[in-house]
Design a protein around this motif. Structure first.
Motif, PDB file in Angstrom:
ATOM      1  N   ALA A 138      54.552  23.429  44.198  1.00  0.00           N
ATOM      2  CA  ALA A 138      54.626  22.346  43.201  1.00  0.00           C
ATOM      3  C   ALA A 138      53.214  21.862  42.880  1.00  0.00           C
ATOM      4  N   GLY A 139      52.401  21.738  43.917  1.00  0.00           N
ATOM      5  CA  GLY A 139      51.017  21.304  43.730  1.00  0.00           C
ATOM      6  C   GLY A 139      50.246  22.229  42.802  1.00  0.00           C
ATOM      7  N   TYR A 140      50.429  23.531  42.963  1.00  0.00           N
ATOM      8  CA  TYR A 140      49.700  24.479  42.106  1.00  0.00           C
ATOM      9  C   TYR A 140      50.107  24.322  40.643  1.00  0.00           C
ATOM     10  N   PHE A 141      51.375  23.965  40.417  1.00  0.00           N
ATOM     11  CA  PHE A 141      51.862  23.823  39.040  1.00  0.00           C
ATOM     12  C   PHE A 141      51.689  22.401  38.507  1.00  0.00           C
ATOM     13  N   GLY A 142      51.136  21.527  39.326  1.00  0.00           N
ATOM     14  CA  GLY A 142      50.971  20.137  38.891  1.00  0.00           C
ATOM     15  C   GLY A 142      52.279  19.364  38.849  1.00  0.00           C
ATOM     16  N   PRO A 183      45.615  31.357  37.916  1.00  0.00           N
ATOM     17  CA  PRO A 183      44.240  31.797  38.221  1.00  0.00           C
ATOM     18  C   PRO A 183      43.345  30.634  38.646  1.00  0.00           C
ATOM     19  N   GLY A 184      43.771  29.411  38.336  1.00  0.00           N
ATOM     20  CA  GLY A 184      43.026  28.230  38.773  1.00  0.00           C
ATOM     21  C   GLY A 184      43.052  28.029  40.279  1.00  0.00           C
ATOM     22  N   ARG A 185      43.765  28.899  40.989  1.00  0.00           N
ATOM     23  CA  ARG A 185      43.774  28.838  42.457  1.00  0.00           C
ATOM     24  C   ARG A 185      42.601  29.586  43.077  1.00  0.00           C
ATOM     25  N   ALA A 186      41.901  30.367  42.264  1.00  0.00           N
ATOM     26  CA  ALA A 186      40.775  31.158  42.786  1.00  0.00           C
ATOM     27  C   ALA A 186      39.600  30.226  43.094  1.00  0.00           C
ATOM     28  N   PRO A 187      38.652  30.666  43.907  1.00  0.00           N
ATOM     29  CA  PRO A 187      37.455  29.858  44.141  1.00  0.00           C
ATOM     30  C   PRO A 187      36.784  29.501  42.812  1.00  0.00           C
ATOM     31  N   GLN A 188      36.221  28.309  42.746  1.00  0.00           N
ATOM     32  CA  GLN A 188      35.644  27.819  41.491  1.00  0.00           C
ATOM     33  C   GLN A 188      34.645  28.815  40.891  1.00  0.00           C
ATOM     34  N   LEU A 235      44.408  40.189  35.468  1.00  0.00           N
ATOM     35  CA  LEU A 235      44.416  38.862  36.095  1.00  0.00           C
ATOM     36  C   LEU A 235      45.738  38.143  35.842  1.00  0.00           C
ATOM     37  N   GLY A 236      46.299  38.361  34.661  1.00  0.00           N
ATOM     38  CA  GLY A 236      47.605  37.762  34.356  1.00  0.00           C
ATOM     39  C   GLY A 236      48.667  38.227  35.322  1.00  0.00           C
TER      40      GLY A 236
END
Ligand code: NFS
Ligand code: SF4
Length: 671
Positions: A138-142, A183-188, A235-236
């Motif tokens: 849930a956190g990853y999806f906001g 993809p926003g889960r990857a390192p910055q 990446l998708g």
């Protein structure tokens, strides 16, 4: 089979069960993929990627001549329309990426659809098994996981959370604009690279369709630009369709934690009804596993004179039910025909992907029912072929229908034809990212810090993910085993999935005891302390996304760089064959990982494209492709890469110290 060329069993595999069954198949005149690989040669032009058949003026074939190779003649090969070898090979390669990503991500879509049906109460046979993971995802999806009432905060109803996740997740496939979420889960720093290179995917379907458009006759004629879209599409899948599949499956079926299991054809039973679930989608196999444990189905088996059921897996479906239920694996991709040759399989139940069409023919030689279950994967031939369409809304009912069909078939087993090899191996499996964290960090607080410490201090030289298929053109299992043994001998910890994981299981590499036998002193010490095998089974090929999340945790734990490309880590697919593998390889490369193949990509007839994927990509993404057929040589290329990364991080000398310690210690012990 006529008196034609046949495979020499001892030459094509090192797996004992496979050798035995191959002899039996040949004695019985039943042909398998191993024989066909000897009989049918590959096409030289196709293997080099320089055959274009995307319009009816072709196929245009542009063979590489000796003179061009040696540079004594200019390379002005072109198709009727003027397409260069680079354009043709690049189009072919990105179409492979599109197909591979489609396969994994469409599997993911199916999971998301079922997840949504479950969340809305329409698929009653599924439930939320891992609520902790639900709240994490849930956190990853906001999605909010708590509700406020006055000053107090309460956990939000899990079904409500699930419904919101389902709606957001399912939209990721058809998202048209902006950025996909996961993809926003990857390192910055890795994310920053993707933004800079313009490869952050918008939506899975969109990226795939764009590849199909760009590779249509007369569209994109710049091989670099084509590969850029391949990178975006990959990446998708890796940080999208596949990763969401893994997460939603974990919520519904449970996140894997280490447990034991058995592998190889010896897991089939003489007295029980043998059902093989083969393919990739756990939606059906989970239900079959549940169905055979119901009292009415147990009774039903007895009524047919059987002692019960064996549900054994094949290909990645096997990995899915193994890591969650400890169900045995009958074998890998190349063993599917041989499973039928045991004469003991009542039903070969398949869903999607990696299913050989020859199963229809070989099943006819036995009583085996070849059961297709998916509307998108039917088989037109075979008198033993039946289609029982699986429906997620009536999952248990359909699963029982299939189990009954197998049970009814038990009486048709011909004892004279039954030959089950005795080979099985024990293994420890189920190292999800969560499990690794828990295992390393101890009971109270899971953490990747101890792993990082051991990489920094040099006991562990680096991490290599060895994944992917078996391929009938190279030695079955051995290509994986030889490479992996050489890596662990050099203190490299190996993460594995797919058919590669099965090869490891059969070779006994997936037990904690294997560390003392095969691992170098540094890795062996870590494995003994923590109680893990030197090779960690992380699941199916869709679960390669777990390798990405584990690597991200390593970055987060600190001390090993900022982006994934900084890590002393690499990937290898020594026996790849499917388009999925190209999709996977590309998402690793785009994520910053050096990827080694043991079977060539079809690009070697296009020299500039080779330079692009083997050199230029490293500047763009930090990762690149490489090819080396010899497993020992490829191990050493991988190790050299790890050492290069260690040096860049300034941790190369630590390792020398540790090894000196080891040698010194041994000297002292010997004295
Ligand atoms: Ni992966 Fe799994 Fe095996 Fe290859 Fe096929 S089963 S999804 S594609 S052959 S590893
Ligand atoms: Fe030949 Fe060009 Fe047509 Fe390809 S697109 S088949 S190279 S004419």
């Amino acid at each position: 089979m006529s008196e034609e060329k046949k495979a020499v069993p001892e030459a094509v595999t090192t797996d004992q069960a496979t050798i035995k069954m191959l002899h039996i198949a040949q004695e019985r005149g039943q042909e398998t993929i191993f024989d066909r690989a000897v009989k049918m040669k590959q096409c030289n032009i196709g293997t080099e990627g320089i055959c274009c058949k995307i319009c009816s003026q072709g196929p245009c074939r542009l063979p590489m001549t000796k003179a061009i190779k040696e540079g004594t003649e200019p390379d002005n090969r072109m198709g009727l329309c003027g397409a260069t070898p680079e354009t043709i090979a690049a189009r072919n390669m990105v179409r492979m990426i599109a197909a591979g990503c489609s396969a994994h991500s469409d599997h993911g879509r199916g999971v998301a659809e079922t997840f949504r049906a479950m969340a809305y109460g329409e698929a009653k046979d599924y439930t939320i098994k891992d609520e902790i993971k639900l709240r994490e995802v849930a956190g990853y999806f906001g999605v909010e996981t708590t509700v406020k009432e006055g000053d107090e905060e309460f956990p939000r109803d899990k079904w409500e959370v699930a419904r919101e996740i389902a709606d957001i997740a399912l939209n990721q496939w058809g998202n048209q604009q902006g950025q996909m979420i996961y993809p926003g889960r990857a390192p910055q720093a890795t994310q920053d690279r993707w933004v800079k290179q313009g490869v952050w995917p918008r939506g899975i379907d969109r990226e795939v369709v764009e590849i199909m458009h760009r590779t249509h006759m007369g569209v994109d004629q710049d091989y670099r630009n084509l590969l850029k879209q391949g990178a975006r599409c990959s990446l998708g899948n890796g940080w999208g369709g596949s990763m969401m599949a893994t997460d939603l499956q974990d919520i519904m079926f449970g996140t894997p934690y280490p447990g034991t299991g058995n592998i190889n054809l010896g897991c089939l039973s003489h007295n029980k009804i043998n059902i093989i679930v083969h393919g990739h989608d756990p939606l059906l196999s989970e239900m079959i596993v549940a169905a055979v444990h119901t009292p009415d189905m147990i009774e039903y088996a007895k009524a047919q004179g059987a002692e019960g059921y064996i549900v054994a897996g094949m290909c990645c479906t096997a990995n899915e039910i193994l890591v969650r239920h400890g169900m045995p694996i009958a074998g890998d991709y190349l063993q599917q025909e041989l499973a039928v040759v045991t004469g003991a399989v009542e039903a070969m139940v398949v869903d999607v992907q990696c299913v050989m069409e020859n199963l229809a023919n070989i099943s006819e030689c036995y009583h085996t029912k070849f059961v297709t279950t998916m509307p998108i994967a039917k088989c037109a031939s075979g008198k033993n072929t039946v289609h029982i369409q699986f429906e997620e809304h009536h999952a248990m009912e359909k699963a029982k229908e299939i189990v009954k069909l197998a049970a009814d078939n038990f009486k048709n087993r011909d004892a004279g034809k039954v030959c089950i090899p005795s080979d099985t191996n024990k293994m420890v499996v189920g190292f999800s990212t969560e499990a690794i964290k828990y295992h390393l960090g101890g009971t109270f607080r899971g953490s990747f810090v101890p792993l990082n410490d051991n990489i920094i201090n040099g006991r562990i030289r680096g991490i290599v993910g060895v994944v992917g298929c078996n391929n009938a053109r190279v030695e079955h299992d051995e290509v994986h085993i030889a490479l992996i043994k050489e890596l662990i001998r050099n203190d490299v910890i190996v993460l594995t999935t797919g058919c590669s994981a099965m090869a490891c299981g059969k070779a006994g590499l997936l037990t904690p005891e294997a560390a003392a036998v095969y691992a170098g002193p540094g890795l062996a010490e870590v494995c003994e302390t923590v109680g893990i095998p030197p090779v960690l089974h992380m699941g199916s090929c869709v679960d390669n996304s777990r390798i990405l999340t584990a690597a991200t945790e390593v970055i987060k734990a600190g001390g090993l760089g900022k982006e994934l490309a900084d890590l002393p880590a690499a990937g290898a697919a020594p026996g790849w064959m499917s388009e999925k593998a190209v999709g996977i390889g590309q998402y690793f490369v785009t994520s910053g990982v050096y990827v080694m193949l043991g079977v060539p990509l079809p690009i070697y007839g296009a020299p500039k494209l080779v330079k692009h994927v083997e050199e230029e990509m490293e500047e763009l993404y930090g990762g690149k492709w490489d090819y080396e057929p010899d497993p020992i040589k490829s191990a050493h290329k991988l190790i050299a890469h790890l050492d290069k990364k260690r040096k860049a991080l300034g941790i190369d000398t630590a390792r020398e110290r540790v090894l000196m310690d080891m040698a010194d210690r041994q000297k002292i012990e010997a004295a």
